[in-house]
Design an enzyme around this catalytic site. Structure first.
Site, PDB file in Angstrom:
ATOM      1  N   ARG A   1       6.149 -12.484   0.704  1.00  0.00           N
ATOM      2  CA  ARG A   1       5.675 -12.776   2.066  1.00  0.00           C
ATOM      3  C   ARG A   1       4.758 -13.992   2.052  1.00  0.00           C
ATOM      4  NH1 ARG A   1       5.338  -7.165   4.043  1.00  0.00           N
ATOM      5  NH2 ARG A   1       6.589  -5.975   2.580  1.00  0.00           N
TER       6      ARG A   1
ATOM      7  N   ASP B   1       1.234 -11.215   6.579  1.00  0.00           N
ATOM      8  CA  ASP B   1       1.750 -10.370   5.494  1.00  0.00           C
ATOM      9  C   ASP B   1       3.083  -9.744   5.894  1.00  0.00           C
ATOM     10  OD1 ASP B   1      -0.185  -9.042   7.300  1.00  0.00           O
ATOM     11  OD2 ASP B   1       0.496  -7.216   6.321  1.00  0.00           O
ATOM     12  N   ASN B   2       3.488  -9.926   7.138  1.00  0.00           N
ATOM     13  CA  ASN B   2       4.782  -9.406   7.582  1.00  0.00           C
ATOM     14  C   ASN B   2       5.779 -10.526   7.827  1.00  0.00           C
ATOM     15  OD1 ASN B   2       3.816  -6.797   7.439  1.00  0.00           O
ATOM     16  ND2 ASN B   2       3.250  -6.695   9.597  1.00  0.00           N
TER      17      ASN B   2
ATOM     18  N   ASP C   1      -2.719   6.843   2.744  1.00  0.00           N
ATOM     19  CA  ASP C   1      -2.112   7.830   1.848  1.00  0.00           C
ATOM     20  C   ASP C   1      -0.848   7.358   1.125  1.00  0.00           C
ATOM     21  OD1 ASP C   1      -0.346   7.769   3.925  1.00  0.00           O
ATOM     22  OD2 ASP C   1      -0.728   9.809   4.627  1.00  0.00           O
ATOM     23  N   GLY C   2      -0.372   6.158   1.468  1.00  0.00           N
ATOM     24  CA  GLY C   2       0.820   5.652   0.783  1.00  0.00           C
ATOM     25  C   GLY C   2       2.126   6.274   1.255  1.00  0.00           C
TER      26      GLY C   2
ATOM     27  N   GLY D   1       0.816  -1.213   0.000  1.00  0.00           N
ATOM     28  CA  GLY D   1       0.000   0.000   0.000  1.00  0.00           C
ATOM     29  C   GLY D   1       0.847   1.259   0.000  1.00  0.00           C
ATOM     30  N   ARG D   2       2.084   1.110   0.410  1.00  0.00           N
ATOM     31  CA  ARG D   2       2.974   2.285   0.363  1.00  0.00           C
ATOM     32  C   ARG D   2       4.408   1.880   0.048  1.00  0.00           C
ATOM     33  NH1 ARG D   2       3.958   4.240   6.490  1.00  0.00           N
ATOM     34  NH2 ARG D   2       3.694   2.252   7.530  1.00  0.00           N
TER      35      ARG D   2
ATOM     36  N   LYS E   1       9.760   2.717   0.580  1.00  0.00           N
ATOM     37  CA  LYS E   1       8.616   2.642   1.489  1.00  0.00           C
ATOM     38  C   LYS E   1       8.168   4.071   1.811  1.00  0.00           C
ATOM     39  CE  LYS E   1       7.079   0.582   5.860  1.00  0.00           C
ATOM     40  NZ  LYS E   1       7.437  -0.395   6.891  1.00  0.00           N
TER      41      LYS E   1
END
Ligand code: AMP
Ligand code: MG
Length: 534
Positions: free
Chosen positions: A206, A277-278, A141-142, A108-109, A129
């Site tokens: 991931r 996801d991490n 907002d990324g 997302g960012r 990032k």
């Protein structure tokens, strides 16, 4: 040989070349199906300014210090300029967050710029990032702020030098723009300086990259990603179409993951958001968010305010959470494996290797050359019971223990030995007669064990000091570096980066960075608790 010229970087973008792309190329939030990534351009920013860079990582991809200090470097690693051969994209992945399936998440960012192929044949993906919105930004907002970027930049490098598998950081730049954040989600949003870290890893895949296709029953794309991952990230395993290779692959994921967790437990690192996801497929520590370092040894401690209630991701839970995450990955891989047996074997291997590794680690932290169950099960368990009873700084405790003249000085009583540990305690009042008595009894037990080992104190100390770091990125140190950086002074970021390059060495001139957390930091935001807002 390093080059002053950024254009000398050679890109070999395997992910975008070999895997299915999202056919849509406009940048708006959406669900992306049957594709591993979406092409997306970083957002232009106003005034890139280099805060810090890792000279090792620059060198690793063949760039000189001069190249890293050039204005062009800040432009490129703020996302303003692409180098020839870059092909920016965001990955599609899903994940379990705090135990619940969260559906599509994705970068997302984070925006991957491409894979550098070094002259030595290594592939390194460069990833920004905080470089703006992507199709996976959902409602956010990324962007990223300076404080979280300083934390990620410093910690990735510190972890590497501690010997903990991790993604790396090449650079940290300010964007010259402000970002709005409500740090504690309490209705007090503030403008903060925006920043971008360029992360580096052989792969950013991931667990969640596989899970998303399994959840959508898209076995074809899942198979493509599995094949690709084995071919590119695990080339030593051989042909991905062979069931034996698949089994060996999952085993290796379980092995590298457990080894990473053991390192975290050794150095006192708490990730804080071990969502699937991490979790890196390579067993690397990834996504430094509300992580923290144990100060007082408390297995129930979590740095993440979002996790304060359930404490799912507290220090002591990390081994079992990693196993749970692996079993979610295993579930996602069933359609490819067919037979779940090799997946179960991997999970069993994890448990076995963790138990063995934990015993070995506990013994090594005490300077024992080998783990002897008859004596050492009690010795280590007793200590792990004692440490959390009073606020004991884990890092200082083990370094002081290493210094104690356990055998060389017969005039030492257990009481005088105990006095040598005083620095490790936060609240002297907690050292009741009963506690002293238990701790001195333990020191007696330890001494007897060392007599049996029969080795000079100096040799034991040297071995202990190789597994027990002196310098870790204490939460309040990172915060001090952030406070200065927000005033435009990057000297403490630089100094910490330097100190943390040699975390096991004494470095007498840097002693102040090894001291225990000062009292003012006990309850200050950023020092003892962190939110996911970053
Ligand atoms: P994390 O908990 O940081 O691993 O983030 C979970 C998900 O939220 C990932 O898909 C991130 O890319 C996404 N995310 C976090 N912060 C932002 C942000 N400021 N803008 C867009 N996406 C974000
Ligand atoms: Mg993440």
């Amino acid at each position: 040989m390093t080059s002053d010229n950024l254009d000398s970087l050679h890109f070999d973008n395997r992910f975008t070349r070999d895997l299915p792309a999202d056919p849509v190329t406009t940048n708006h939030t959406r669900q992306v199906h049957r594709a591993c990534f979406s092409r997306v351009q970083p957002t232009q920013v106003a005034a890139p300014q280099l805060v810090a860079f890792s000279r090792e990582m620059a060198e690793r991809i063949g760039l000189s210090e001069q190249a890293a200090r050039s204005p062009e470097f800040a432009q490129v690693f703020a996302g303003n300029r692409l180098l020839p051969g870059m092909d920016p994209f965001a990955m599609c992945y899903g994940g379990h967050q705090f135990g619940n399936w969260a559906g599509q998440l994705g970068d997302g960012r984070a925006i991957n710029l491409g894979d550098v192929l070094t002259s030595g044949g290594e592939h390194w993906t460069l990833q920004l990032k905080g470089a703006g919105k992507t199709p996976y930004s959902r409602h956010a907002d990324g962007l990223a702020v300076l404080r979280s970027s300083v934390r990620e930049f410093l910690c990735s490098e510190a972890m590497h030098h501690l010997g903990v598998p991790t993604t790396r950081a090449l650079s940290l730049v300010l964007t010259g723009e402000k970002v709005m954040r409500d740090m504690f989600y309490d209705g007090n949003p503030q403008w903060e300086p925006g920043a971008i870290v360029c992360r580096m890893s052989p792969s950013f895949t991931r667990f969640g990259n596989f899970q998303i296709f399994a959840a959508r029953k898209d076995v074809e794309t899942l198979r493509q990603l599995v094949d690709f991952t084995i071919r590119t990230d695990f080339p030593h395993l051989g042909d991905p179409s062979s069931p034996a290779v698949l089994a060996a692959w999952f085993e290796e994921i379980c092995r590298t993951t457990v080894d990473m967790i053991l390192h975290w437990m050794r150095v006192g690192f708490v990730h804080g958001v071990m969502n699937t996801d991490n979790m890196s497929i390579l067993g690397l520590t990834i996504d430094y968010g509300p992580y923290g370092w144990l100060e007082d040894f408390d297995p129930g401690w979590t740095p993440n305010t979002t996790d304060a209630q359930g404490r799912r991701y507290c220090f002591g839970n990390q081994p079992q959470i990693a196993l749970w995450n692996l079993s979610q990955l295993g579930n996602a891989l069933v359609p490819i494996f067919g037979d779940p047996e090799p997946l179960n074997r991997g999970l069993e291997l994890y448990s076995r290797r963790f138990n063995e590794g934990w015993r070995t680690l506990s013994a090594q932290k005490l300077g024992l050359r080998e783990y002897v169950p008859e004596t050492d099960l009690d010795l280590t368990n007793d200590l792990h019971e004692l440490l959390p009873l009073v606020e004991t700084d884990m890092t200082i405790f083990y370094r002081r223990l290493a210094d104690l003249p356990m055998l060389s000085d017969a005039s030492q009583t257990e009481d005088t030995l105990f006095a040598g540990l005083a620095d490790a305690y936060y609240v002297p009042d907690q050292l009741t007669p009963e506690y002293r008595q238990r701790m001195t009894a333990w020191l007696g037990q330890y001494r007897a064990r060392l007599q049996q080992q029969g080795e000079l104190d100096a040799a034991r100390r040297e071995r202990m000091n190789r597994v027990n770091p002196k310098y870790v990125l204490r939460n309040y140190l990172a915060q001090l570096a952030i406070d200065k950086a927000e005033q435009g002074d990057f000297s403490l970021v630089e100094e910490l980066l330097e100190v943390l390059r040699r975390p096991y060495d004494e470095q007498p001139e840097k002693e102040r960075f090894a001291e225990k957390r000062p009292d003012w930091a006990r309850s200050r935001a950023g020092c003892s608790m962190l939110s996911c807002s970053s």
